[in-house]
Scaffold this motif. Structure first.
Motif, PDB file in Angstrom:
ATOM      1  N   PRO B 416       0.835  -1.217   0.000  1.00  0.00           N
ATOM      2  CA  PRO B 416       0.000   0.000   0.000  1.00  0.00           C
ATOM      3  C   PRO B 416       0.867   1.263   0.000  1.00  0.00           C
ATOM      4  O   PRO B 416       0.479   2.278  -0.530  1.00  0.00           O
ATOM      5  N   HIS B 417       2.006   1.174   0.596  1.00  0.00           N
ATOM      6  CA  HIS B 417       2.961   2.284   0.723  1.00  0.00           C
ATOM      7  C   HIS B 417       2.443   3.396   1.631  1.00  0.00           C
ATOM      8  O   HIS B 417       3.221   4.063   2.303  1.00  0.00           O
ATOM      9  N   GLY B 418       1.141   3.602   1.666  1.00  0.00           N
ATOM     10  CA  GLY B 418       0.543   4.547   2.618  1.00  0.00           C
ATOM     11  C   GLY B 418      -0.604   3.830   3.302  1.00  0.00           C
ATOM     12  O   GLY B 418      -1.383   3.123   2.658  1.00  0.00           O
ATOM     13  N   ALA B 419      -0.696   4.005   4.625  1.00  0.00           N
ATOM     14  CA  ALA B 419      -1.651   3.211   5.406  1.00  0.00           C
ATOM     15  C   ALA B 419      -3.085   3.374   4.918  1.00  0.00           C
ATOM     16  O   ALA B 419      -3.888   2.462   5.032  1.00  0.00           O
ATOM     17  N   GLU B 420      -3.423   4.538   4.375  1.00  0.00           N
ATOM     18  CA  GLU B 420      -4.811   4.788   3.982  1.00  0.00           C
ATOM     19  C   GLU B 420      -5.060   4.510   2.506  1.00  0.00           C
ATOM     20  O   GLU B 420      -6.176   4.697   2.025  1.00  0.00           O
ATOM     21  N   TRP B 421      -4.044   4.131   1.756  1.00  0.00           N
ATOM     22  CA  TRP B 421      -4.263   3.863   0.343  1.00  0.00           C
ATOM     23  C   TRP B 421      -5.166   2.647   0.193  1.00  0.00           C
ATOM     24  O   TRP B 421      -4.866   1.572   0.687  1.00  0.00           O
ATOM     25  N   ASN B 422      -6.251   2.844  -0.544  1.00  0.00           N
ATOM     26  CA  ASN B 422      -7.242   1.787  -0.696  1.00  0.00           C
ATOM     27  C   ASN B 422      -7.809   1.914  -2.105  1.00  0.00           C
ATOM     28  O   ASN B 422      -8.442   2.919  -2.433  1.00  0.00           O
ATOM     29  N   TYR B 423      -7.576   0.919  -2.918  1.00  0.00           N
ATOM     30  CA  TYR B 423      -7.961   1.013  -4.330  1.00  0.00           C
ATOM     31  C   TYR B 423      -9.457   1.227  -4.493  1.00  0.00           C
ATOM     32  O   TYR B 423      -9.894   2.092  -5.248  1.00  0.00           O
ATOM     33  N   LEU B 424     -10.254   0.454  -3.758  1.00  0.00           N
ATOM     34  CA  LEU B 424     -11.699   0.586  -3.877  1.00  0.00           C
ATOM     35  C   LEU B 424     -12.154   1.999  -3.523  1.00  0.00           C
ATOM     36  O   LEU B 424     -13.043   2.556  -4.152  1.00  0.00           O
ATOM     37  N   ALA B 425     -11.540   2.577  -2.507  1.00  0.00           N
ATOM     38  CA  ALA B 425     -11.930   3.926  -2.098  1.00  0.00           C
ATOM     39  C   ALA B 425     -11.638   4.925  -3.211  1.00  0.00           C
ATOM     40  O   ALA B 425     -12.436   5.828  -3.482  1.00  0.00           O
ATOM     41  N   LEU B 426     -10.514   4.754  -3.894  1.00  0.00           N
ATOM     42  CA  LEU B 426     -10.169   5.672  -4.979  1.00  0.00           C
ATOM     43  C   LEU B 426     -11.116   5.493  -6.162  1.00  0.00           C
ATOM     44  O   LEU B 426     -11.619   6.454  -6.743  1.00  0.00           O
ATOM     45  N   VAL B 427     -11.380   4.251  -6.512  1.00  0.00           N
ATOM     46  CA  VAL B 427     -12.306   3.959  -7.613  1.00  0.00           C
ATOM     47  C   VAL B 427     -13.676   4.513  -7.291  1.00  0.00           C
ATOM     48  O   VAL B 427     -14.335   5.150  -8.116  1.00  0.00           O
ATOM     49  N   PHE B 428     -14.121   4.288  -6.071  1.00  0.00           N
ATOM     50  CA  PHE B 428     -15.457   4.734  -5.684  1.00  0.00           C
ATOM     51  C   PHE B 428     -15.535   6.264  -5.710  1.00  0.00           C
ATOM     52  O   PHE B 428     -16.575   6.834  -6.057  1.00  0.00           O
ATOM     53  N   LEU B 429     -14.436   6.917  -5.362  1.00  0.00           N
ATOM     54  CA  LEU B 429     -14.398   8.376  -5.427  1.00  0.00           C
ATOM     55  C   LEU B 429     -14.593   8.851  -6.865  1.00  0.00           C
ATOM     56  O   LEU B 429     -15.410   9.744  -7.142  1.00  0.00           O
ATOM     57  N   PHE B 430     -13.876   8.275  -7.805  1.00  0.00           N
ATOM     58  CA  PHE B 430     -14.025   8.661  -9.219  1.00  0.00           C
ATOM     59  C   PHE B 430     -15.458   8.389  -9.692  1.00  0.00           C
ATOM     60  O   PHE B 430     -16.081   9.227 -10.332  1.00  0.00           O
ATOM     61  N   TYR B 431     -15.946   7.203  -9.357  1.00  0.00           N
ATOM     62  CA  TYR B 431     -17.294   6.827  -9.794  1.00  0.00           C
ATOM     63  C   TYR B 431     -18.316   7.794  -9.237  1.00  0.00           C
ATOM     64  O   TYR B 431     -19.181   8.315  -9.950  1.00  0.00           O
ATOM     65  N   SER B 432     -18.197   8.053  -7.959  1.00  0.00           N
ATOM     66  CA  SER B 432     -19.203   8.852  -7.265  1.00  0.00           C
ATOM     67  C   SER B 432     -19.193  10.293  -7.752  1.00  0.00           C
ATOM     68  O   SER B 432     -20.246  10.912  -7.946  1.00  0.00           O
ATOM     69  N   VAL B 433     -18.009  10.830  -7.978  1.00  0.00           N
ATOM     70  CA  VAL B 433     -17.928  12.215  -8.451  1.00  0.00           C
ATOM     71  C   VAL B 433     -18.569  12.332  -9.835  1.00  0.00           C
ATOM     72  O   VAL B 433     -19.295  13.291 -10.122  1.00  0.00           O
ATOM     73  N   ALA B 434     -18.353  11.337 -10.683  1.00  0.00           N
ATOM     74  CA  ALA B 434     -18.980  11.364 -12.008  1.00  0.00           C
ATOM     75  C   ALA B 434     -20.496  11.269 -11.899  1.00  0.00           C
ATOM     76  O   ALA B 434     -21.241  12.001 -12.555  1.00  0.00           O
ATOM     77  N   ARG B 435     -20.950  10.386 -11.047  1.00  0.00           N
ATOM     78  CA  ARG B 435     -22.402  10.195 -10.878  1.00  0.00           C
ATOM     79  C   ARG B 435     -23.054  11.432 -10.282  1.00  0.00           C
ATOM     80  O   ARG B 435     -24.201  11.745 -10.611  1.00  0.00           O
ATOM     81  N   ARG B 436     -22.346  12.125  -9.397  1.00  0.00           N
ATOM     82  CA  ARG B 436     -22.875  13.366  -8.817  1.00  0.00           C
ATOM     83  C   ARG B 436     -23.053  14.444  -9.892  1.00  0.00           C
ATOM     84  O   ARG B 436     -23.759  15.432  -9.691  1.00  0.00           O
ATOM     85  N   LEU B 437     -22.376  14.256 -11.030  1.00  0.00           N
ATOM     86  CA  LEU B 437     -22.521  15.207 -12.136  1.00  0.00           C
ATOM     87  C   LEU B 437     -23.583  14.747 -13.128  1.00  0.00           C
ATOM     88  O   LEU B 437     -23.711  15.316 -14.211  1.00  0.00           O
ATOM     89  N   GLY B 438     -24.341  13.726 -12.761  1.00  0.00           N
ATOM     90  CA  GLY B 438     -25.409  13.264 -13.637  1.00  0.00           C
ATOM     91  C   GLY B 438     -24.918  12.437 -14.812  1.00  0.00           C
ATOM     92  O   GLY B 438     -25.635  12.269 -15.799  1.00  0.00           O
ATOM     93  N   LEU B 439     -23.716  11.908 -14.712  1.00  0.00           N
ATOM     94  CA  LEU B 439     -23.154  11.125 -15.811  1.00  0.00           C
ATOM     95  C   LEU B 439     -23.351   9.629 -15.568  1.00  0.00           C
ATOM     96  O   LEU B 439     -23.069   9.144 -14.480  1.00  0.00           O
ATOM     97  N   ASP B 440     -23.824   8.931 -16.583  1.00  0.00           N
ATOM     98  CA  ASP B 440     -23.866   7.477 -16.509  1.00  0.00           C
ATOM     99  C   ASP B 440     -22.471   6.914 -16.761  1.00  0.00           C
ATOM    100  O   ASP B 440     -21.716   7.451 -17.576  1.00  0.00           O
ATOM    101  N   VAL B 441     -22.167   5.826 -16.065  1.00  0.00           N
ATOM    102  CA  VAL B 441     -20.824   5.259 -16.140  1.00  0.00           C
ATOM    103  C   VAL B 441     -20.907   3.772 -16.464  1.00  0.00           C
ATOM    104  O   VAL B 441     -21.674   3.052 -15.829  1.00  0.00           O
ATOM    105  N   ASP B 442     -20.155   3.338 -17.446  1.00  0.00           N
ATOM    106  CA  ASP B 442     -19.946   1.906 -17.643  1.00  0.00           C
ATOM    107  C   ASP B 442     -18.628   1.536 -16.983  1.00  0.00           C
ATOM    108  O   ASP B 442     -17.621   2.221 -17.169  1.00  0.00           O
ATOM    109  N   ILE B 443     -18.651   0.446 -16.211  1.00  0.00           N
ATOM    110  CA  ILE B 443     -17.393  -0.048 -15.640  1.00  0.00           C
ATOM    111  C   ILE B 443     -16.856  -1.123 -16.562  1.00  0.00           C
ATOM    112  O   ILE B 443     -17.602  -2.009 -16.988  1.00  0.00           O
TER     113      ILE B 443
END
Ligand code: ZN
Ligand code: ZN
Ligand code: ZN
Lengths: 645, 645, 645
Positions: B416-443
């Motif tokens: 992880p190199h940093g104790a708080e680094w979490n892949y799912l959290a980063l992915v979810f952040l990108f996903y959520s920010v896009a969705r908050r803008l009314g954008l549909d997302v394909d994973i």
């Protein structure tokens, strides 16, 4: 002088001479090699392959570099472990650990002693008289990953023998441990087990003896190596690289077997891991706390009886701490200068080049994995230039001594009594408060001579032996004892006449009660210098002495008899600061509170200043002073050196 | 279409036909049965009892319901485990685990493969051609309770074979793993062990290969079942029910072996367990975070190559999260509609009736344990009515693609190199920010074709393979790469030319240094869109590109080359939001920040709106739009559907 | 009467008579000895050494003291454990634990039963008829250090037999446990294992039965000792010293085998360890929470069927809590008086003198290790004087009963459903709120007769058996049931007619849904007494009753049918306080909110007041009342006694 850690085996042979040339060009003098290379030196049982190491040493020698050769015993090869699985250590939970990391061996394993003798002898025979080999490092970071203490059958056997030697008869052991308590009486040494996996807490004397034993096993193991190397490498030095904030191992006895001590300096990682206030951790995340490196320089200088190297100096972000920030620009230079100011003979960077594979691939070096120089490279260049213009006088004795007791953390680990009681934290508080007042500090073990010190700090010394008592007696400065000093005898009993036990010869008082407090519960302490707070720990003292500081209920918190003082609480930094100002002045010193990130250090007539803080500071120097480096305004992360008027 | 999970074996036989009648009456089409029933189907070794399942299937069929039959391999019976104790898995601590829960088997056990073959063949023979059986579910939630990774002898054997197949010769493995480091060189594949219980951290390539192996063992085991079922059940579908926020298993290869993917949707439990800000956890405790269900719909639609079911839909409070709140009224209906909007073919509720005994007795169902319909029942009724009035157009491609890499969490778990680094959290952040803008997302997985997407988000892709690189090349939209993309090669080395490795073909830059930061240490980032903060992670980039965003020290934080961008930090939601608004507009989209609890989703010409928040919201629709469900003011927990103008 | 715990074996023989003389002089009546002395009584297998104990008892007897003799079974000697290693317990992780602490035995071990029989018989034979021996204590603190539950082979054997006795046939067990779930069906009792190390959570009925079994094994073991002692020591009492806030063991059945119960009172340590609000922990760090000691007095008075001793009374700082503060001055006296007010027959201090070695060396006593009297000594002197001037009337029945269910913590440990759900915390909340209103509380087990109580509090009673139901029926006061009452049947199923199951006979309502909430999510509750908050737990109730309190959504939170009430939430202290004021007044009591640190207790016509707070309080007494101790203004940590008008 400067050096570097280098792993030729990680890089193409065609790269070696270019690397050596550039090392020399950069101005490095020493190169450490070989300390994890067993599987390469002996790829099959009994089949030795020296060719590559011969060549590597030759290439370095040709470039005019001196080699420090590490014995490869921190990493026994897979075939060895498969042949003798008993080498593998057993952890506190009773689990046999496996091959796949490093340090996967038990210090008590007879067969590993045999194998160590074999490989170190071979190494000594081959390189002991090599002109380019300056000396040897034994193994690597003894005890790392919790390996001082093993709980295997071999250790149990060895522990029983150790106890028999120590106590002679089982009755003596029963008396020493107080086994009358909870029916723990032993009939023979064969009945004694290792103190893990007990249902309730184990007997504290049992635990303490086991910690002593485990530390001694490391010394014994190291001595095995040292003796072989001395036999085969006359005139070459032998050292070992110790770690930071690591207490499982008592480094002083090992130091006696070495020519000098070395230590591995990673100020950022240590700052992240040490129990410091959150705001200090953030403030110093990219510099390291300003007292972390110096504390260890002062400690290992003592371990090395005046001589030490920094064998591994952090050159950038490391890979192993919870957080691994980039050092602020200039810090590698600052850390190097500070090591030299504190008397380091050599500062050796870890490592020449960041390796792009395996466990440490995220550990920076002087070069990036793509061979380009990394940020630290240029800072080292600057240090080399600056060093050329400055000749360093021999380091002298500091005005303040701090007595560091390697046994104390074991005593307090066995019975902390309060969840937050931490010996290192208390010691570091004393050290740091003194350094904030611009005072240089020598760290010394209990029993060391204390003449010449104006002020002696003893943050806590639970077991006071005759030799230490005599040293206190013969000290000619003021001696301040912290809480729990003299609170146990050699066998982990409360002394008959109550704490501070033997110190009562100096301080006519009795600690009749102690308490540990949750962090939220603070006690006010008041005295001539003002009103302060203490916490975590308080003691009740019976004495005819009249207290210098009192708790809110009127009872004494600080006592004095002649030049000896006893502090009956865990002080706040403010309280301790005010106290040390007073004592230092009385000792003829001129303590001056420094800006929080500034530290000073004397080496002969030269004064060094280090700015760990993010703000510029104005140095407390008389006008007209002669600067050899920098000037009176010190930018963040900068170093200045001037001649004392 | 709707379905339900049903355990006839938990209820009196006389109840079955009444249950079936009411299922049908409610409007359900599918009933999943049998997936934990081995001990009932084979109460004694070799003695099969089909009678009860025959009857149950018949009763359901008679009511016009289709059956989804689960293979019972998640729960081998006690007699089987007693006969072959080697079936039981061994955990990371080296402990053989015991019978008494579920999933008590090792995926590598040859004898369990044999037993699986036997029971699945029997099941396939008996029900493969049954007209009421629509298809099969293999096992249940592979990997639940940490069972992907087993550390037994059989796994060690299988891992050695897997390595031999992968590397061919041990020299290749030694090179790939960099075993020259720390003397870890292996002479044969037989010398390699599993990477647990090592003294220091294991070699990262070793760990990553073991995680790959363990995931592939699951696929191999699943394929064993699929092949048997395909042989005996021609024309019937085979699926598996995957889990939420679960990364030990790579679902994509399994998806290739299935007709479609299924997943088990528990938005409240997932929200409680996911590392989200505390205030979001509280705000959405009774609804689930508004992006949790959609994220998984989008993920498993990709795993199922366009087709997926929700096999288990949370119908009320569950039993397994740290806190198990009651869903806000309307949420079961909302979750159902959202699944359908995202393309789910079937939403199947877990379970028909709350069972009053054993481990899951506190898990709600459509009915209470006393047979009365529970709250969700009435919400399902409403969905059925509404569904009748609305025909759903086929789902289309979203304008935004997010590249989700199932290997990335393994890479970052290893280092992880940093104790708080979490892949799912980063992915979810990108996903959520896009969705908050009314954008549909394909994973999509790395390597999937990216044509037609206006914007491609790659939160982090540590290992960039040829196929993925080509897909980025051929993408016709803007592609944004997040930190640590291209930071490792296939063997877990830093790429020769430094990160982003192969991505340098698209982005002429080098990441020459990285750092991880404690949460309290924030970095300012500034650019044309304003001033923001970043934290946790920062990179130093060498490039001729001029940065679009700069850190406070002037160095670049965001770079662009043509339609490719590289973000050299972990962004705050505000920073990422501003960036995505700009990129989406440039891509011809119309991003509009939505109220925090509102989400939109397009399916063909229909637009769905979901209000996860506790406040009424006014929908961002032009006047005169035709509503098919609800209207322009959306109450809390309500759904609206309108036709796009 | 007062007593003390004494370990003559820890002190020189020449000290014994002096100690005995001073005990007598201080006014002590009882001395407990011998409970950890096996290795001294039998230093070699079969060689008994009675001489020292004979002498010690004689010396005490000569001074006029009565002896309580402990059986030494909590500490089997090393030779015994080496001879029969199977005696050692196995923990939940499957690890055989080792000698070196105490309580290192398994309650199911047949050989340890045999050895126990042998040593207790020898002890009974020797001292059973000794005139100075008043009675016996069996073993010491059963279950301390997590030892009620062992996971060894012997326990597995015994558990299987226990199950066979309980269920008769395996079909009945399968039905009772619901093993149809997850294919857990057993074919024979031999197939059942202990419920540890399962892959997923074990079956809750299995776990609950195992916890019942483990508790019963302790009772069985204790009865073995009791029967031997009764046979050899006619007319002598037999007791056992129970612990505080300890729930692994059901003390009531053991109580039935004893003459009276004893318990070990350490208010400071218990306060540090109990999940209380942080500010209360700090406020009462040096006094103990004002309800901690009283709660246990009331509990163990019930266990002893009206009779109890405090066998170990904290006399100063202890050694075993995370923090070990010094008791505020006066607290030892206050605790003693409070024990007597609550009906204690004897208060016995632990220990006569602080022992300067081994595990408990940091545990204070009445004397310091240097033989000088410690602070508590003088407080005891004062109690003795005061006691001489006051004759205590027999304790009567309290106006309020609180039903404490020893099985409830097991049920909620198996399925807490919410991370913060803690049975003891809920019980303590009910108790404390009542005590804050000046109400005396009797603690009673489920099924105890409830006649005469004006108010019966049932914080939570998950399993309601016939006998308990009848007691509620026959109660003549108001009965308030808390959440989750009646939520499970005997087999750990949800009752057929839903919760509160059998209580529906008293309260015509059904709990149709429950939820657990994170601590940050509060629910408002409103009713005639105001607006309050609840949290952590909420229930949905179906009933024709109209609610007395409503949640914000209008649904009912409190229901009443006749004199029975049901509270469908975890209340805040304010809500519960308002409710209890109303119910107590209706029951003819005069509840009066007391200052936070003040508590009252009636014993006959005497009223006792205890000030746990750091502020002086004015007692709520009519003027002219006759004080027997203290007066109307109560200083911090002071006690007052007056005669009720
Ligand atoms: Zn060992
Ligand atoms: Zn396995
Ligand atoms: Zn046992």
């Amino acid at each position: 002088m400067l050096g570097v850690c280098y792993y030729p085996e990680h890089w193409p042979r065609e790269r070696w001479s270019e690397d050596a040339r550039r090392m020399r060009e950069l101005g490095l003098a020493y190169v450490r090699v070989g300390e994890f290379a067993w599987a390469l030196l002996e790829p099959e049982p009994g089949r030795l392959d020296w060719a590559w190491l011969d060549e590597a040493v030759a290439v370095l020698a040709q470039a005019g570099l001196k080699v420090v050769l590490g014995t490869p015993t921190a990493t026994p090869p897979k075939w060895l472990v498969d042949r003798y699985p008993e080498i593998l250590p057993v952890d506190r939970e009773g689990r046999r650990r496996r091959f796949g990391g490093r340090r996967h061996y038990c210090f008590s394993s007879p067969v590993y002693h045999e194998e160590t003798r074999r490989i170190v002898t071979l190494l000594g025979e081959r390189y002991g008289k090599h002109p380019a080999v300056a000396g040897f490092q034994t193994d690597n970071e003894y005890g790392c990953h919790g390996t001082v203490r093993c709980y295997c059958e071999r250790c149990q056997d060895a522990f029983r023998k150790w106890l028999e030697e120590r106590y002679g008869s089982i009755d003596v052991l029963n008396e020493a441990w107080g086994t009358v308590f909870w029916s723990q009486r032993y009939r023979t040494f064969q009945e004694v087990e290792l103190p893990n996996l007990t249902v309730a807490e184990a007997n504290p004397s049992h635990l303490l003896d086991y910690y002593r034993f485990a530390s001694e096993q490391v010394r014994r193991y190291n001595r095995l190596q040292v003796e072989i190397l001395r036999a085969h490498a006359p005139g070459k030095f032998v050292t070992h690289n110790f770690m930071g904030f690591f207490t499982d191992l008592n480094p002083f006895p090992l130091g006696e077997d070495l020519d000098f001590a070395s230590w591995d300096s990673y100020p950022l990682g240590f700052t992240d891991l040490m129990p410091l206030p959150e705001e200090e951790k953030l403030r110093y995340a990219r510099t390291g706390h300003p007292d972390v490196a110096a504390f260890h320089h002062d400690l290992y200088r003592a371990v090395g009886r005046g001589r030490f190297w920094v064998m591994e100096q952090q050159p950038g972000p490391v890979n192993w701490a919870p957080h691994n920030p980039n050092p602020a620009p200039g810090m590698v230079r600052l850390w190097t200068w500070e090591a030299l100011a504190n008397g380091a003979e050599v500062v050796s960077y870890f490592r020449w080049r960041q390796v792009p594979f395996a466990q440490e691939q995220m550990h920076a070096g002087l070069h990036r994995p793509d061979y380009a120089p990394d940020a630290a490279f240029f800072e080292v260049q600057r240090v080399v230039e600056e060093l050329g213009a400055l000749s360093l006088p021999p380091p002298g004795q500091a005005p303040v001594a701090l007595v560091y007791d390697p046994e104390a953390p074991w005593v307090y680990e066995v019975q902390p009594h309060g969840a937050e009681w931490n010996y290192l934290a208390l010691v570091f508080l004393f050290y740091s408060v003194a350094r904030r007042l611009g005072l240089d500090v020598d760290i010394v073990p209990p029993g060391a001579a204390l003449q010449g010190y104006r002020l002696v700090l003893v943050p806590s010394l639970p077991i006071v032996r005759e030799k230490a008592l005599n040293a206190f007696r013969e000290a000619d400065g003021i001696v301040l004892f912290g809480p729990r000093s003299g609170s146990k005898n050699e066998n982990f009993h409360i002394p008959q006449g109550l704490p501070p036990g033997p110190l009562q010869a100096l301080l006519p008082l009795k600690v009749v009660r102690v308490e540990s407090l949750p962090p939220g519960l603070r006690e006010e302490v008041e005295g001539p210098w003002g009103r302060f707070s203490s916490g975590l720990w308080r003691e009740w003292v019976e004495t005819d002495l009249s207290p210098l500081l009192r708790f809110a209920d009127g009872l004494g918190a600080l006592f004095r008899a002649g030049r000896y003082l006893y502090l009956a609480a865990w002080p706040s930094p403010e309280l301790l600061g005010a106290l040390l100002v007073g004592l230092a002045q009385e000792g003829g010193l001129s303590p001056k509170p420094l800006p929080s990130g500034l530290r000073l250090r004397w080496r002969g007539h030269l004064v060094f200043a280090f700015n760990y803080g993010p703000e510029e500071v104005v140095l407390p120097v008389p006008s007209g002073v002669r600067f050899r480096l920098g000037g009176p305004r010190l930018s963040p992360y900068e170093v200045a050196v001037w001649e004392e008027g």
